[in-house]
Scaffold this motif. Structure first.
Motif, PDB file in Angstrom:
ATOM      1  N   GLN A 398       0.925  -1.301  -0.291  1.00  0.00           N
ATOM      2  CA  GLN A 398       0.000  -0.169   0.171  1.00  0.00           C
ATOM      3  C   GLN A 398       0.995   1.412   0.070  1.00  0.00           C
ATOM      4  O   GLN A 398       0.392   2.042  -0.658  1.00  0.00           O
ATOM      5  CB  GLN A 398      -0.895  -0.071   1.291  1.00  0.00           C
ATOM      6  CG  GLN A 398      -2.004  -0.974   1.181  1.00  0.00           C
ATOM      7  CD  GLN A 398      -2.954  -0.727   0.184  1.00  0.00           C
ATOM      8  OE1 GLN A 398      -3.628   0.461   0.218  1.00  0.00           O
ATOM      9  NE2 GLN A 398      -3.300  -1.781  -0.793  1.00  0.00           N
ATOM     10  N   ALA A 401       2.457   1.565  -3.260  1.00  0.00           N
ATOM     11  CA  ALA A 401       1.737   2.018  -4.451  1.00  0.00           C
ATOM     12  C   ALA A 401       1.556   3.620  -4.315  1.00  0.00           C
ATOM     13  O   ALA A 401       1.687   4.298  -5.409  1.00  0.00           O
ATOM     14  CB  ALA A 401       0.664   1.479  -4.330  1.00  0.00           C
ATOM     15  N   SER A 402       1.423   3.926  -3.156  1.00  0.00           N
ATOM     16  CA  SER A 402       1.278   5.332  -2.921  1.00  0.00           C
ATOM     17  C   SER A 402       2.488   6.324  -3.284  1.00  0.00           C
ATOM     18  O   SER A 402       2.188   7.294  -3.979  1.00  0.00           O
ATOM     19  CB  SER A 402       0.825   5.661  -1.375  1.00  0.00           C
ATOM     20  OG  SER A 402       0.528   7.008  -1.225  1.00  0.00           O
ATOM     21  N   ARG A 403       3.711   5.619  -2.858  1.00  0.00           N
ATOM     22  CA  ARG A 403       4.847   6.564  -2.928  1.00  0.00           C
ATOM     23  C   ARG A 403       5.095   6.443  -4.675  1.00  0.00           C
ATOM     24  O   ARG A 403       5.709   7.385  -5.032  1.00  0.00           O
ATOM     25  CB  ARG A 403       5.972   5.497  -2.304  1.00  0.00           C
ATOM     26  CG  ARG A 403       5.807   5.694  -0.810  1.00  0.00           C
ATOM     27  CD  ARG A 403       5.748   7.268  -0.149  1.00  0.00           C
ATOM     28  NE  ARG A 403       6.907   8.167  -0.662  1.00  0.00           N
ATOM     29  CZ  ARG A 403       8.051   8.507  -0.214  1.00  0.00           C
ATOM     30  NH1 ARG A 403       8.561   7.652   0.969  1.00  0.00           N
ATOM     31  NH2 ARG A 403       8.986   9.084  -0.578  1.00  0.00           N
ATOM     32  N   LEU A 407       3.177  10.640  -4.161  1.00  0.00           N
ATOM     33  CA  LEU A 407       2.889  11.196  -2.802  1.00  0.00           C
ATOM     34  C   LEU A 407       4.107  10.815  -1.888  1.00  0.00           C
ATOM     35  O   LEU A 407       4.808   9.857  -1.871  1.00  0.00           O
ATOM     36  CB  LEU A 407       1.749  10.299  -2.192  1.00  0.00           C
ATOM     37  CG  LEU A 407       0.304  10.771  -2.717  1.00  0.00           C
ATOM     38  CD1 LEU A 407       0.020  10.347  -4.034  1.00  0.00           C
ATOM     39  CD2 LEU A 407      -0.800  10.350  -1.785  1.00  0.00           C
ATOM     40  N   LYS A 411       2.118  12.143   3.228  1.00  0.00           N
ATOM     41  CA  LYS A 411       0.791  11.992   2.688  1.00  0.00           C
ATOM     42  C   LYS A 411       0.357  10.678   2.293  1.00  0.00           C
ATOM     43  O   LYS A 411      -1.058  10.290   2.481  1.00  0.00           O
ATOM     44  CB  LYS A 411       1.022  12.757   1.217  1.00  0.00           C
ATOM     45  CG  LYS A 411       0.699  14.048   1.257  1.00  0.00           C
ATOM     46  CD  LYS A 411      -0.878  14.615   0.978  1.00  0.00           C
ATOM     47  CE  LYS A 411      -1.204  16.082   0.943  1.00  0.00           C
ATOM     48  NZ  LYS A 411      -1.844  16.688   2.077  1.00  0.00           N
ATOM     49  N   ARG A 415      -3.074   9.461   3.974  1.00  0.00           N
ATOM     50  CA  ARG A 415      -4.387   9.211   3.000  1.00  0.00           C
ATOM     51  C   ARG A 415      -4.465   7.605   2.871  1.00  0.00           C
ATOM     52  O   ARG A 415      -5.501   7.126   2.472  1.00  0.00           O
ATOM     53  CB  ARG A 415      -3.984   9.830   1.781  1.00  0.00           C
ATOM     54  CG  ARG A 415      -4.067  11.248   1.791  1.00  0.00           C
ATOM     55  CD  ARG A 415      -5.511  11.951   2.280  1.00  0.00           C
ATOM     56  NE  ARG A 415      -6.607  11.391   1.673  1.00  0.00           N
ATOM     57  CZ  ARG A 415      -7.116  12.012   0.336  1.00  0.00           C
ATOM     58  NH1 ARG A 415      -6.647  12.903   0.099  1.00  0.00           N
ATOM     59  NH2 ARG A 415      -8.114  11.162  -0.199  1.00  0.00           N
ATOM     60  N   VAL A 416      -3.396   6.844   3.019  1.00  0.00           N
ATOM     61  CA  VAL A 416      -3.401   5.426   2.522  1.00  0.00           C
ATOM     62  C   VAL A 416      -3.172   4.576   3.620  1.00  0.00           C
ATOM     63  O   VAL A 416      -4.167   3.601   3.884  1.00  0.00           O
ATOM     64  CB  VAL A 416      -2.179   5.083   1.296  1.00  0.00           C
ATOM     65  CG1 VAL A 416      -2.407   3.531   1.076  1.00  0.00           C
ATOM     66  CG2 VAL A 416      -2.776   5.918   0.258  1.00  0.00           C
ATOM     67  N   PRO A 419      -5.801   5.353   7.209  1.00  0.00           N
ATOM     68  CA  PRO A 419      -7.051   5.080   7.447  1.00  0.00           C
ATOM     69  C   PRO A 419      -7.248   3.491   7.538  1.00  0.00           C
ATOM     70  O   PRO A 419      -8.252   3.060   8.179  1.00  0.00           O
ATOM     71  CB  PRO A 419      -7.647   5.410   6.082  1.00  0.00           C
ATOM     72  CG  PRO A 419      -6.732   6.728   5.584  1.00  0.00           C
ATOM     73  CD  PRO A 419      -5.647   6.149   6.032  1.00  0.00           C
ATOM     74  N   GLN A 420      -6.544   2.789   6.950  1.00  0.00           N
ATOM     75  CA  GLN A 420      -6.296   1.360   6.931  1.00  0.00           C
ATOM     76  C   GLN A 420      -6.083   0.735   8.451  1.00  0.00           C
ATOM     77  O   GLN A 420      -6.599  -0.162   9.165  1.00  0.00           O
ATOM     78  CB  GLN A 420      -5.681   0.700   6.236  1.00  0.00           C
ATOM     79  CG  GLN A 420      -6.115   0.873   4.555  1.00  0.00           C
ATOM     80  CD  GLN A 420      -5.212   0.177   3.390  1.00  0.00           C
ATOM     81  OE1 GLN A 420      -5.305  -1.110   3.614  1.00  0.00           O
ATOM     82  NE2 GLN A 420      -4.774   0.946   2.747  1.00  0.00           N
TER      83      GLN A 420
END
Lengths: 496, 258
Positions: A398, A401-403, A407, A411, A415-416, A419-420
């Motif tokens: 996760q 994927a965001s990096r 992001l 961040k 954002r990623v 929340p999980q």
């Protein structure tokens, strides 16, 4: 009359707290009210407000009435004297040893707590004239008074006494002659319970306490002759607050001369208890009379837990993140914080923040501040671990994927990953909230008026331990069940 | 085998702009050297397929191209950026490099559209409305127009991977990296994902694909690169690699997988 050893457990804790936070010298404190040079006509110290420490519950000398108000012989005498002499009293209801500690550390100006005048104590405190003469009495279950009438009828029977107190000494002195067994116990409530449950046949303790309990429906009766023990006095720290002591002596003489003193004592020991039409001896009567005090306790329990939990969440998140950063300094700070507060009992911190800290910083610490600090720091250590565990359990893919989308780390966390992680940590957080709510009962040791403290006040006065604890257990159970339901509901709404 | 293999035997059109320039790239995990000096270039519009046995270092090589793995030595340039320069703003570089993972790595707490809109709104400050429109166009392109408001959990593997491709495309990257994009899929879903990649190739997208799909590599690749034990063994146009392999190691590998 009480000696320091009356409550060995508490004494050990106080001593431990003093040891752990040893740097705190007992003298480095500000005296709350230094006497201004007063005009000759009024007593020195008139118009001042004095902080007076007392026990939490030592009925009938100090205890909470059904509405949770502090009352009792000590309270009434002190307030009548204050009125007579023209000064104000601010009460600190702390527990006996804590009250003595408070006076020594300057948190309080004086102590009135059914305190016996002894030579040992004279080395630390200055005492007033005696305001009450203590006696010991025997007590047995209602119905046994025909069978047991004094030491002479105790042969082969068991007598409950208070460990390390005069009742134990007195009983030991008569043991050989009359041939009974001794059962030394820590607290009056335990002694009463032992007699009621049949583990002991009789008990010996301070007359006023037992007499007041009888009036409140303890189910015991006093038997035999009372044995005089010693005098009770009001005390200030040696060499401090001489004007307060002088006012006490002058006021006491006034009360005794006017007959008000006898009125006060008879109010508690003369069989003229509160008459509000409620039969206190039934369970229903107990429930009705104790409910207001218990509800105010519950309110404080919920409030201190809510504030502490909110702050612990903030700190816990902070330390949780610090623990997973690559920065060794931040990680070190977090690891140290977590291991300190997970590795030490809550009680030690409660004592430290309320009694130790004021001596280090030279100013009083509000009991709410001390309570919230204690619960917050302890809770934050556990929440930090929950946060760390949850964040680390989010699939590293996760974050990748965001990096890979450009992001940044912050961040991506926000954002990623978070929340999980929150979704995963919610059950553990609810669990932590419940634990914190129950842990808040430990604050009773510093006199914080939460639910269990209020319960202790009630059963310490009427000795109906089992019934009161049963009521309190039900209240805790209902409160925690409702809270858990609410938390689960919020969880479902937020983390769908 | 020479590490200059990419240049010497490449089938690229000279003169086209270089998008990726790798010089003597090495990568070690502790004592274990996974990449032992990789050199080569990828040109604009080129599709490069990387093949090789498990543990040959092909995924690590790919992940070094957007610095998900920190290179141990050598240089990696993408567009105008030197990724191996410690002062480079890696977040800025990554906007130009799309990546698709074997395990999709969709964000499960967001809808399909939100997955695609995240980077444009967070990184490029595109308005929500604009990002949403772009997301819908991209979903249309990968054949999932009606799934905009679905949760990833409700999608099949093939659909998830197509969303992941759309998500990467949302940043309008200069180059796309595919890390075994079809390996986690049921066989019947491989085709739909390959079709999307095929379309991208036709549109001229520069791509590097680490893949086990030899037939697909032969079909879409401009060049195929065979790696083993952290080195480039042979590189060339698909006809050479699959029909006329020069190196015994490649011949042996192909005899097992074809």
């Amino acid at each position: 009359m009480r000696s320091i050893q009356n409550r060995p457990a508490l004494a050990v804790i106080v001593a431990l707290a003093a040891l752990v936070f040893g740097g705190a010298s007992l003298s480095g404190v500000t005296t709350l009210a230094t006497a201004p040079s007063a005009a000759a006509a009024t007593p020195a110290g008139a118009g001042q407000t004095y902080t007076i420490a007392t026990d939490t519950t030592f009925a009938p000398f100090e205890f909470r009435d059904s509405s949770g108000e502090l009352t009792g012989i000590d309270i009434d005498i002190m307030e009548s004297i204050a009125e007579d002499q023209g000064f104000e009293v601010e009460w600190q209801s702390l527990g006996f040893n804590a009250a003595l500690q408070a006076v020594q550390s300057g948190q309080a100006d004086g102590v009135i707590a059914g305190m016996g005048i002894t030579d040992e104590r004279r080395e630390i405190f200055d005492f007033s004239e005696p305001y009450f003469t203590g006696t010991l009495t025997l007590a047995v279950n209602e119905g046994d008074e025909g069978e047991i009438t004094g030491f002479e009828s105790l042969e082969g029977k068991t007598l409950a006494v208070k460990t390390g107190s005069l009742s134990e000494e007195e009983a030991k002195a008569n043991q050989e002659e009359f041939g009974f067994e001794l059962l030394p116990l820590d607290q009056t409530t335990t002694m009463v319970e032992s007699v009621k449950s049949g583990n002991a046949d009789a008990l010996m303790d301070d007359y006023p306490i037992i007499a007041y309990g009888v009036e409140q429906g303890s189910g015991l009766v006093t038997v035999g002759e009372q044995i005089p023990t010693g005098d009770y006095g009001f005390a200030v720290n040696k060499g401090d607050n001489a004007e307060l002591l002088a006012m006490f002596d002058a006021g006491l003489a006034e009360l005794q001369a006017s007959g008000e003193y006898d009125e006060i004592v008879n109010r508690y020991l003369g069989g003229e208890g509160e008459d509000d039409g409620v039969d206190r001896s039934t369970f229903w009567g107990l429930l009705v009379t104790s409910f207001p005090a218990l509800m105010s306790g519950l309110g404080n329990t919920l409030l201190v837990t809510a504030i502490s939990f909110a702050l612990a969440m903030v700190l816990g998140l902070l330390f949780g993140f610090m623990k997973i950063t690559r920065n060794p300094v931040l990680r070190g700070i977090a690891v140290t914080f977590i291991s300190i507060f997970r590795g030490t009992p809550i009680l030690v911190w409660a004592f430290f923040f309320y009694f130790g800290l004021p001596q280090l910083i030279g100013t009083n610490v509000n009991i709410w501040v001390a309570g919230v600090l204690t619960l917050t720091l302890n809770g934050a250590a556990y929440i930090a671990e929950i946060v760390r565990g949850a964040v680390q359990s989010v699939d590293p893919g996760q974050m990748e994927a965001s990096r890979s989308l450009g992001l940044g780390y912050g961040k991506s966390m926000q954002r990623v990953v978070l929340p999980q992680a929150f979704k995963m940590m919610t059950p553990s957080l609810i669990n932590q909230l419940v634990i914190m709510l129950k842990d808040s009962s430990l604050l009773l040791a510093i006199g914080f008026a939460e639910l269990l403290y209020q319960a202790q006040q009630i059963y310490a006065a009427n000795f109906r331990v089992t019934e009161v604890l049963l009521i309190v257990a039900v209240i805790y159970f209902v409160a925690i069940t409702l809270l858990t339901q609410l938390a689960n509901y919020v969880d479902r709404k937020v983390n769908k | 085998m020479s590490t200059q293999a990419v240049e010497s035997t490449g089938g690229t059109a000279p003169g086209r702009k270089v998008v990726v320039d790798v010089q003597d790239l090495t990568k070690s995990f502790g004592d274990h050297e996974v990449l032992k000096g990789i050199t080569g270039q990828i040109h604009e519009g080129e599709v490069l397929c990387v093949i090789g046995p498990s543990g040959s270092g092909k995924s690590t090589f790919l992940r070094c191209l957007n610095r998900l793995e920190e290179p141990t030595g050598g240089t990696v340039r993408v567009g105008d950026f030197d990724l191996t320069d410690p002062k480079v703003d890696i977040n800025k570089v990554r906007r130009h490099i799309g990546m698709v993972f074997q395990q999709f790595n969709l964000f499960p707490h967001m809808t399909v559209a939100e997955n695609i809109m995240l980077a444009p709104t967070e990184v490029k400050n595109v308005s929500k409305a604009e990002a949403r429109q772009a997301a819908e166009r991209l979903l249309d392109r990968v054949g999932l127009k009606d799934k905009a408001d679905a949760r990833p959990a409700s999608l099949s593997g093939g659909q998830k991977q197509r969303v992941a491709i759309a998500r990467a495309l949302a940043m309008s990257p200069q180059i796309m990296l595919f890390d075994e994009a079809t390996s986690a899929l049921d066989p019947e879903m491989v085709g739909e994902v390959l079709q999307v990649i095929r379309d991208l190739a036709v549109e001229g997208m520069t791509m590097v694909l680490v893949t086990h799909e030899m037939g697909f590599a032969r079909e879409v690749a401009d060049r195929v690169l065979f790696m083993d034990h952290g080195k480039i063994v042979e590189v060339g146009p698909p006809e050479q690699i699959f029909d006329n392999p020069q190196q015994p190691r490649l011949q042996e590998f192909l005899s097992k997988v074809l």
